[in-house]
Design a protein around this motif. Structure first.
Motif, mmCIF file in Angstrom:
data_model
loop_
_atom_site.group_PDB
_atom_site.id
_atom_site.type_symbol
_atom_site.label_atom_id
_atom_site.label_comp_id
_atom_site.label_asym_id
_atom_site.label_seq_id
_atom_site.Cartn_x
_atom_site.Cartn_y
_atom_site.Cartn_z
ATOM 1 N N ILE A 143 6.871 20.044 2.707
ATOM 2 C CA ILE A 143 6.417 18.853 1.992
ATOM 3 C C ILE A 143 4.906 18.706 2.149
ATOM 4 O O ILE A 143 4.336 18.978 3.204
ATOM 5 C CB ILE A 143 7.133 17.597 2.530
ATOM 6 C CG1 ILE A 143 8.604 17.590 2.085
ATOM 7 C CG2 ILE A 143 6.446 16.311 2.052
ATOM 8 C CD1 ILE A 143 9.419 16.457 2.672
ATOM 9 N N VAL A 144 4.255 18.266 1.078
ATOM 10 C CA VAL A 144 2.829 17.945 1.122
ATOM 11 C C VAL A 144 2.681 16.433 0.962
ATOM 12 O O VAL A 144 3.184 15.858 -0.007
ATOM 13 C CB VAL A 144 2.059 18.669 0.000
ATOM 14 C CG1 VAL A 144 0.588 18.247 0.005
ATOM 15 C CG2 VAL A 144 2.171 20.180 0.152
ATOM 16 N N VAL A 145 2.017 15.796 1.917
ATOM 17 C CA VAL A 145 1.799 14.347 1.873
ATOM 18 C C VAL A 145 0.409 14.071 1.320
ATOM 19 O O VAL A 145 -0.584 14.656 1.768
ATOM 20 C CB VAL A 145 1.941 13.712 3.268
ATOM 21 C CG1 VAL A 145 1.682 12.204 3.203
ATOM 22 C CG2 VAL A 145 3.343 13.969 3.825
ATOM 23 N N VAL A 146 0.339 13.184 0.337
ATOM 24 C CA VAL A 146 -0.927 12.789 -0.271
ATOM 25 C C VAL A 146 -1.229 11.366 0.172
ATOM 26 O O VAL A 146 -0.764 10.398 -0.429
ATOM 27 C CB VAL A 146 -0.871 12.883 -1.812
ATOM 28 C CG1 VAL A 146 -2.253 12.628 -2.412
ATOM 29 C CG2 VAL A 146 -0.347 14.243 -2.251
ATOM 30 N N ARG A 147 -1.976 11.231 1.252
ATOM 31 C CA ARG A 147 -2.239 9.914 1.860
ATOM 32 C C ARG A 147 -3.168 9.067 1.012
ATOM 33 O O ARG A 147 -3.009 7.849 0.886
ATOM 34 C CB ARG A 147 -2.801 10.122 3.274
ATOM 35 C CG ARG A 147 -3.474 8.917 3.930
ATOM 36 C CD ARG A 147 -2.522 7.765 4.143
ATOM 37 N NE ARG A 147 -3.181 6.685 4.856
ATOM 38 C CZ ARG A 147 -3.991 5.791 4.307
ATOM 39 N NH1 ARG A 147 -4.261 5.864 3.008
ATOM 40 N NH2 ARG A 147 -4.538 4.830 5.033
ATOM 41 N N GLY A 148 -4.189 9.676 0.422
ATOM 42 C CA GLY A 148 -5.176 8.925 -0.346
ATOM 43 C C GLY A 148 -6.204 8.273 0.566
ATOM 44 O O GLY A 148 -6.076 8.273 1.787
ATOM 45 N N ASP A 149 -7.218 7.668 -0.037
ATOM 46 C CA ASP A 149 -8.330 7.089 0.726
ATOM 47 C C ASP A 149 -8.258 5.575 0.857
ATOM 48 O O ASP A 149 -9.077 4.973 1.556
ATOM 49 C CB ASP A 149 -9.663 7.462 0.058
ATOM 50 C CG ASP A 149 -9.904 8.969 0.067
ATOM 51 O OD1 ASP A 149 -9.495 9.623 1.047
ATOM 52 O OD2 ASP A 149 -10.484 9.480 -0.912
ATOM 53 N N LEU A 150 -7.316 4.929 0.204
ATOM 54 C CA LEU A 150 -7.235 3.474 0.268
ATOM 55 C C LEU A 150 -6.824 3.023 1.667
ATOM 56 O O LEU A 150 -5.995 3.673 2.321
ATOM 57 C CB LEU A 150 -6.224 2.952 -0.752
ATOM 58 C CG LEU A 150 -6.567 3.149 -2.228
ATOM 59 C CD1 LEU A 150 -5.426 2.645 -3.115
ATOM 60 C CD2 LEU A 150 -7.863 2.428 -2.567
ATOM 61 N N PRO A 151 -7.379 1.912 2.156
ATOM 62 C CA PRO A 151 -6.967 1.401 3.469
ATOM 63 C C PRO A 151 -5.526 0.924 3.431
ATOM 64 O O PRO A 151 -5.103 0.256 2.487
ATOM 65 C CB PRO A 151 -7.941 0.242 3.724
ATOM 66 C CG PRO A 151 -8.428 -0.158 2.356
ATOM 67 C CD PRO A 151 -8.442 1.087 1.534
ATOM 68 N N MET A 152 -4.766 1.276 4.441
ATOM 69 C CA MET A 152 -3.365 0.885 4.526
ATOM 70 C C MET A 152 -3.045 0.532 5.970
ATOM 71 O O MET A 152 -3.582 1.133 6.903
ATOM 72 C CB MET A 152 -2.436 2.022 4.068
ATOM 73 C CG MET A 152 -2.599 2.429 2.620
ATOM 74 S SD MET A 152 -1.518 3.825 2.177
ATOM 75 C CE MET A 152 0.112 3.056 2.337
ATOM 76 N N ALA A 153 -2.166 -0.444 6.153
ATOM 77 C CA ALA A 153 -1.741 -0.828 7.498
ATOM 78 C C ALA A 153 -0.805 0.234 8.051
ATOM 79 O O ALA A 153 -0.052 0.862 7.296
ATOM 80 C CB ALA A 153 -1.037 -2.177 7.458
ATOM 81 N N PRO A 154 -0.834 0.483 9.364
ATOM 82 C CA PRO A 154 0.116 1.426 9.960
ATOM 83 C C PRO A 154 1.554 1.049 9.619
ATOM 84 O O PRO A 154 1.917 -0.126 9.589
ATOM 85 C CB PRO A 154 -0.148 1.290 11.465
ATOM 86 C CG PRO A 154 -1.570 0.848 11.553
ATOM 87 C CD PRO A 154 -1.776 -0.056 10.366
ATOM 88 N N LYS A 155 2.367 2.043 9.293
ATOM 89 C CA LYS A 155 3.779 1.909 8.930
ATOM 90 C C LYS A 155 3.993 1.385 7.518
ATOM 91 O O LYS A 155 5.129 1.168 7.095
ATOM 92 C CB LYS A 155 4.548 1.038 9.935
ATOM 93 C CG LYS A 155 4.501 1.533 11.363
ATOM 94 C CD LYS A 155 5.300 0.636 12.282
ATOM 95 C CE LYS A 155 5.177 1.058 13.733
ATOM 96 N NZ LYS A 155 5.907 0.158 14.634
#
Length: 225
Positions: A173-185
């Motif tokens: 699997i490839v995860v695309v996290r992106g650059d936007l700020p996100m809260a953990p979980k």
């Protein structure tokens, strides 16, 4: 005296100079981050996750409200459910999540045992479903600013060959996290591939209903070669 002063000043500058950041280690196996080198194989593009497909695979999508938050890969009477979440930049969360899962499963009347698996520490559990116990495996992988959780169930629990098939899916699997700020979980949102979205919208238009209604049952993507 001037020479001593110069040496002392030079030593102070060395002590206060910012340490160089350690290079990010190159991982030898997946799951992969979209920004790191990874094998170029056929995958379904779900936006925040690229999911490998194979012969006889069927993929269903998990929906929370109007957002796609996870996927289920079904093959050979077995299932792999995968969800990707945001995580802190410098620390993983699988240790914390594993403890939370263990407490929740036990409180719900199930059983839980930590074991060592191909991805490190995992949970072998029995959960209550439809009045009966069902054995499952909870697998967690900490990546760069993301966390991937997999749950294996069905025949793969007792059949090592089928288990390896699903483990290989998780590994690719490839995860695309992106650059936007996100809260953990916070779940990394997924989306339907363009061709699947078009098919769902066309079917919805023909039946005269909103295009998101099919999510109540979960969209399906099948690969039959």
């Amino acid at each position: 005296m001037n020479e001593v002063f110069r040496r002392r000043r030079h030593a102070e500058q060395e002590e206060t100079a910012p340490a160089a950041e350690a290079p990010v280690p190159v991982r030898e196996s997946g799951p992969w981050d979209a920004d790191e080198p990874h094998p170029d194989t056929e995958r379904v593009d779900l936006g925040g996750m690229r999911l490998p497909i194979g012969s006889g695979f069927e993929i269903q999508l998990n929906v929370a409200g109007d957002q796609i938050v996870g996927a289920v890969v079904m093959v050979e009477e077995s299932a792999l459910q995968v969800h990707a979440f945001a995580a802190p930049k410098k620390t993983g969360i699988w240790d914390e999540v594993r403890g939370e899962l263990s407490r929740e499963l036990t409180a719900a009347g199930g059983t839980c045992e930590q074991r060592e698996g191909p991805f490190g520490a995992e949970l072998a559990a029995e959960i209550m479903q439809d009045g009966a116990t069902q054995p499952v495996r909870f697998i967690g992988v900490d990546g760069p600013r993301w966390f991937l959780r997999g749950v294996i169930s069905g025949r793969a629990i007792a059949d090592p060959a089928v288990a390896k098939t699903l483990e290989d899916v998780l590994r690719d699997i490839v995860v695309v996290r992106g650059d936007l700020p996100m809260a953990p979980k916070e779940p990394i949102e997924l989306r339907l591939p363009a061709e699947a979205r078009q098919a769902v919208e066309q079917q919805a238009a023909q039946e005269g209903r909103p295009s998101l209604d099919p999510f109540e049952r979960g969209p399906e993507i099948s690969e039959t070669r």
